[in-house]
Motif scaffolding. Structure first.
Motif, PDB file in Angstrom:
ATOM      1  N   LEU A 113       0.820  -1.202   0.000  1.00 55.91           N
ATOM      2  CA  LEU A 113       0.000   0.000   0.000  1.00 55.91           C
ATOM      3  C   LEU A 113       0.860   1.260   0.000  1.00 55.91           C
ATOM      4  O   LEU A 113       0.517   2.264  -0.609  1.00 55.91           O
ATOM      5  CB  LEU A 113      -0.921  -0.013   1.219  1.00 55.91           C
ATOM      6  N   THR A 114       1.979   1.191   0.693  1.00 51.84           N
ATOM      7  CA  THR A 114       2.842   2.375   0.828  1.00 51.84           C
ATOM      8  C   THR A 114       3.979   2.412  -0.187  1.00 51.84           C
ATOM      9  O   THR A 114       4.683   3.415  -0.267  1.00 51.84           O
ATOM     10  CB  THR A 114       3.448   2.416   2.243  1.00 51.84           C
ATOM     11  N   SER A 115       4.154   1.335  -0.962  1.00 54.36           N
ATOM     12  CA  SER A 115       5.318   1.277  -1.862  1.00 54.36           C
ATOM     13  C   SER A 115       5.209   2.273  -3.014  1.00 54.36           C
ATOM     14  O   SER A 115       6.202   2.772  -3.500  1.00 54.36           O
ATOM     15  CB  SER A 115       5.475  -0.143  -2.425  1.00 54.36           C
ATOM     16  N   GLY A 116       3.952   2.578  -3.453  1.00 58.29           N
ATOM     17  CA  GLY A 116       3.792   3.500  -4.570  1.00 58.29           C
ATOM     18  C   GLY A 116       3.974   4.954  -4.206  1.00 58.29           C
ATOM     19  O   GLY A 116       4.133   5.799  -5.080  1.00 58.29           O
ATOM     20  N   GLY A 117       3.941   5.273  -2.922  1.00 60.41           N
ATOM     21  CA  GLY A 117       4.102   6.649  -2.478  1.00 60.41           C
ATOM     22  C   GLY A 117       2.812   7.428  -2.375  1.00 60.41           C
ATOM     23  O   GLY A 117       2.781   8.539  -1.850  1.00 60.41           O
ATOM     24  N   ASP A 118       1.685   6.859  -2.886  1.00 66.60           N
ATOM     25  CA  ASP A 118       0.402   7.567  -2.815  1.00 66.60           C
ATOM     26  C   ASP A 118      -0.174   7.552  -1.404  1.00 66.60           C
ATOM     27  O   ASP A 118      -0.905   8.450  -1.007  1.00 66.60           O
ATOM     28  CB  ASP A 118      -0.605   6.931  -3.780  1.00 66.60           C
ATOM     29  N   VAL A 119       0.126   6.490  -0.631  1.00 61.34           N
ATOM     30  CA  VAL A 119      -0.390   6.348   0.734  1.00 61.34           C
ATOM     31  C   VAL A 119       0.794   6.381   1.701  1.00 61.34           C
ATOM     32  O   VAL A 119       1.783   5.675   1.498  1.00 61.34           O
ATOM     33  CB  VAL A 119      -1.174   5.029   0.902  1.00 61.34           C
ATOM     34  N   SER A 120       0.682   7.189   2.727  1.00 63.79           N
ATOM     35  CA  SER A 120       1.753   7.316   3.709  1.00 63.79           C
ATOM     36  C   SER A 120       1.292   6.763   5.060  1.00 63.79           C
ATOM     37  O   SER A 120       0.324   7.251   5.629  1.00 63.79           O
ATOM     38  CB  SER A 120       2.168   8.785   3.858  1.00 63.79           C
ATOM     39  N   LEU A 121       1.973   5.713   5.515  1.00 65.02           N
ATOM     40  CA  LEU A 121       1.684   5.104   6.827  1.00 65.02           C
ATOM     41  C   LEU A 121       3.013   4.918   7.560  1.00 65.02           C
ATOM     42  O   LEU A 121       3.465   3.787   7.779  1.00 65.02           O
ATOM     43  CB  LEU A 121       0.971   3.754   6.646  1.00 65.02           C
ATOM     44  N   PRO A 122       3.654   6.012   7.955  1.00 60.69           N
ATOM     45  CA  PRO A 122       5.006   5.896   8.524  1.00 60.69           C
ATOM     46  C   PRO A 122       5.068   5.051   9.791  1.00 60.69           C
ATOM     47  O   PRO A 122       6.004   4.273   9.969  1.00 60.69           O
ATOM     48  CB  PRO A 122       5.407   7.352   8.800  1.00 60.69           C
ATOM     49  N   LEU A 123       4.088   5.197  10.686  1.00 61.83           N
ATOM     50  CA  LEU A 123       4.127   4.449  11.950  1.00 61.83           C
ATOM     51  C   LEU A 123       3.964   2.961  11.709  1.00 61.83           C
ATOM     52  O   LEU A 123       4.748   2.141  12.200  1.00 61.83           O
ATOM     53  CB  LEU A 123       3.028   4.954  12.896  1.00 61.83           C
TER      54      LEU A 123
END
Length: 779
Positions: free
Chosen positions: A109-119
């Protein structure tokens, strides 16, 4: 947080609603022990995790974790050397597999850069890989028992067991199928008694079937006998079954050992997944409320725009903005009974508890709160028959306790302060209690009926009046909260509506002291001004949001334009370099040919030399649009003249002339250019166009607005519109679908991909409506 406040404010009912969204027993247990915290860092961290859970929930593609279970007791038993059953091992396997699915899902989900879930990304990257444990359990266990191939020894034992069972069954089947034995048996079946296969024999034929009697029927008419012919086989079967149990125990101990080696890691991943589902449950409940994540401020703050009570129906509840102004510590709410005063108190208290539990709150964007160490309530009828306390005494007992325990980090909620006793004494007591709260710098909200408290804020600092609105026309409350305005008496207006004689009302007005009349008139004016200010604020808030949205869209479009511009420049440079390289090579070849002609042939024909030199002209790339050309002799240009626009190489018609410049129409483009850029031309002869008359032809617009339409109705309208546009010879039309959730936009564009009359389509530019429109080019 004190238990009384949690009960009075119905905090547990909110927890029950959150539990309904929990997917498993781990997250359910976390919700059950959830309580408000007074640690600002903890609350902020919880809201950060909640925000990422909210983003996951919005994706609509969550893998799900209903199979997650509590396994701490299982890993503890394995760690001390106990054997786990197949069912218990499968619970551990399921927890590991749930973790693996979510780890893959979140990282993708976060690999494309569109979704950010840092925690979550950082947390899941640190999780241990336990696939070897789950794979080993899965390879050896099915849902209820060990697989035959769990080990070679177990496979051989079970094959032997199956062979003996077949032989026993064959012998017993031959006995029960025998025609001679039909009348001797109670039933022609093989059954089980004491884990042995037996046949049901009538009591009078017992001697015909020598063997071991394992049971008799209740009536004594049937004996369940294991014939001697299979006793030996049954004994062999018992021996093999014992060996099977030993091998099963050995394998289960081996698998339990794997669990024991990774017991800390298994507990860790289970806790992480339980915490994630706990946050997802809160996010799902928050979305059901259409709530927001509040901002937690360091300074004492209560700013709740368009807030409502979370246990009321969001579709019908009246939303009110509850805001403590700058340097305001106390708010006094007045108004009629059943007007919503108590609900307002409970709304503020419950929202504070929800925010300090790391939950979304029922309010609009921009809601802000601070952390309160305690929330104290004196709400509702506290009368106690058991303690022989009156309503007033019971309330006062509670208030005494509150005054002793409150401090400057407390929020205190008083409902009908000072009620239940003599009005004069009750009002004085209420003002004294409020004064004590001001002395201790306590954030306070209080409701009251006492008119004396309406003027309380005018001679006290840090106090603000508020009231719940009453509609005199309908004789009912509107449940709207007016901040900064005290409630006024509506007795005369209500009496008039109910039919009381005007003379009686006039006489009553004369009996009222003029000061009271002036105060009521002042309050009425304040109500009007406050209502107008609130309407203006709502309008400004809407315009602000629209401006912010437009700014965001423009920023996104500009960023996209900048990226595209850089890409086009880079492509242009590469194309230019390729052209230059090819031109240099071609020029070298031409020069080489010329040199060869001069050295090898003394008599060079002129036409050959011209031809070779002419090849140089072919290396030039003529500009595709604007050319630096002007008319050799400037002509007199007038509106209506047909001209050729020299700098663009296009034909056009002069629309107007202004001194040294003129406006020209080139197709659909209008431009203002200098007169030297035009050369007169003869008008083209009119082409003979065959006109086909149409009957009842409708004039349709160049755009179709589908906003607010149902999905199926919108696509039907789109199909009809495109057919009409095609018949009207439109080359390009615009479909307005709005932004919304994006579902209608996707449906429209999916249909356009399939439509035969559509040549191409694209998203709208910012000036055309941005992402809210799709521009369609027809064939």
């Amino acid at each position: 947080m004190n238990v009384k406040a949690l009960n009075v404010l119905e905090y547990n009912r909110v927890k029950e609603r959150v539990i309904s969204y929990a997917q498993n027993e781990v997250s359910t247990a976390l919700v059950q022990v959830m309580n408000p915290s007074t640690d600002k860092d903890w609350v902020t961290a919880q809201l950060g995790r909640l925000d990422e859970a909210r983003i996951i929930n919005m994706q609509g593609s969550e893998p799900g974790m209903s199979t997650l279970t509590t396994v701490h007791s299982l890993t503890k038993r394995a760690h001390i050397g106990s054997m786990l059953s197949v069912t218990e091992l499968n619970r551990i396997k399921n927890n590991i597999r749930v973790t693996n699915r979510y780890k893959t899902y979140i990282l993708s989900l976060t690999s494309g850069g569109d979704v950010s879930l840092p925690l979550l990304s950082a947390q899941f990257q640190k999780l241990p890989v336990l696939s070897h444990v789950s794979d080993e359990i899965d390879a050896k266990c099915d849902e209820a028992e060990l697989r035959d191939h769990a080990s070679a020894a177990l496979y051989d034992i079970r094959q032997q067991k199956k062979g003996i069972n077949r032989r026993i069954k064959d012998k017993l089947d031959s006995i029960v199928r025998s025609q001679a034995n039909q009348k001797k048996l109670s039933d022609a079946i093989v059954t089980i008694r004491n884990d042995r296969q037996v046949i049901p024999v009538r009591s009078e034929y017992k001697q015909d079937f020598p063997g071991i009697v394992h049971d008799t029927s209740a009536s004594g008419q049937t004996f369940y006998i294991e014939p001697n012919s299979i006793v030996e086989l049954s004994s062999q079967l018992n021996t093999v079954a014992a060996r099977e149990n030993e091998e099963v125990s050995r394998i289960l101990y081996e698998l339990s050992g794997l669990v024991a080696e990774a017991h800390h890691e298994i507990n860790w991943v289970t806790e992480v997944m339980g915490e994630l589902d706990y946050q997802l449950a809160k996010a799902k409940y928050g979305h059901s409320l259409k709530g927001v994540i509040p901002v937690i401020e360091d300074e004492r703050t209560i700013d709740l725009p368009f807030a409502w009570h979370p246990l009321l129906d969001p579709a019908t509840v009246v939303k009110n903005s509850i805001t403590f102004g700058d340097d305001i510590h106390s708010v006094i709410i007045t108004g009629p009974n059943t007007g919503g005063k108590t609900v307002t108190l409970k709304t503020v208290g419950l929202i504070v508890l929800m925010a300090q539990s790391g939950m979304m709150i029922p309010a609009a964007e921009g809601a802000a709160l601070s952390i309160y160490h305690e929330v104290f309530c004196d709400i509702g009828d506290e009368q106690s028959i058991e303690q022989s306390l009156s309503t007033f005494s019971s309330h006062m007992t509670n208030i005494v306790s509150i005054l002793q325990e409150m401090d400057d980090r407390s929020l205190v909620l008083f409902d009908e302060l000072g009620s239940g006793t003599d009005p004069a004494e009750g009002a004085a007591l209420a003002m004294s209690i409020l004064d004590r709260c001001l002395e201790k710098d306590v954030m306070t909200m209080a409701t009251t009926h006492y008119p004396e408290l309406k003027a309380y804020s005018y001679n006290r600092e840090h106090v603000m009046n508020a009231s719940v609105e009453f509609d005199v026309e309908t004789l009912s409350p509107t449940y709207k909260l007016l901040m900064g305005v005290p409630g006024k008496s509506n007795a005369f207006e209500i009496s008039k509506k109910l039919g009381l004689e005007l003379s009686v009302i006039k006489h009553a007005r004369q009996l009222i002291h003029m000061d009271n009349v002036e105060v009521n008139e002042m309050i009425a004016a304040l109500e009007r001004n406050t209502r107008q200010a609130e309407n203006d604020r709502i309008t400004m808030e809407r315009l602000k949001k629209e401006a912010e949205q437009l700014h965001k869209e423009l920023s996104d479009q500009y960023a996209q334009y900048s990226r595209q511009k850089e890409s086009l420049i880079e492509q242009a440079k590469q194309s230019a370099n390729e052209i230059v390289t090819k031109a240099e090579k071609a020029a070298d070849d031409i020069i080489k040919d010329l040199k060869t002609l001069r050295t090898e042939q003394q008599g060079i024909k002129e036409n050959e030399l011209i031809e070779k030199k002419g090849r140089f002209k072919d290396l030039y790339n003529e500009t595709t649009l604007k050319k630096s050309r002007t008319a050799e002799v400037q002509e007199v240009i007038a509106p209506g003249d047909n001209v050729k626009v020299l700098s663009y190489g296009q034909k056009g018609v002069i629309l107007s002339v202004d001194k040294e410049e003129a406006v020209v129409q080139m197709g659909i483009i209008k431009m203002k250019l200098p007169l030297s850029d035009f050369k007169k031309e003869q008008p083209e002869k009119d082409k003979q166009i065959r006109v086909v008359p149409r009957v009842n032809r409708q004039t349709i617009k160049m755009e179709l607005d589908l906003r607010g339409e149902r999905y199926e109705e919108a696509l039907t309208r789109l199909e009809n519109y495109l057919n009409q546009a095609l018949l009207s010879n439109y080359g390009q039309v615009t479909i307005i679908h709005g932004k919304g959730t994006g579902a209608l936009q996707k449906g429209v564009q999916d249909y356009l991909k399939r439509a035969k009359m559509v040549k191409s389509f694209r998203g709208g530019m910012p000036s055309e409506g941005g992402f809210g429109v799709t521009v369609v080019e027809l064939k």
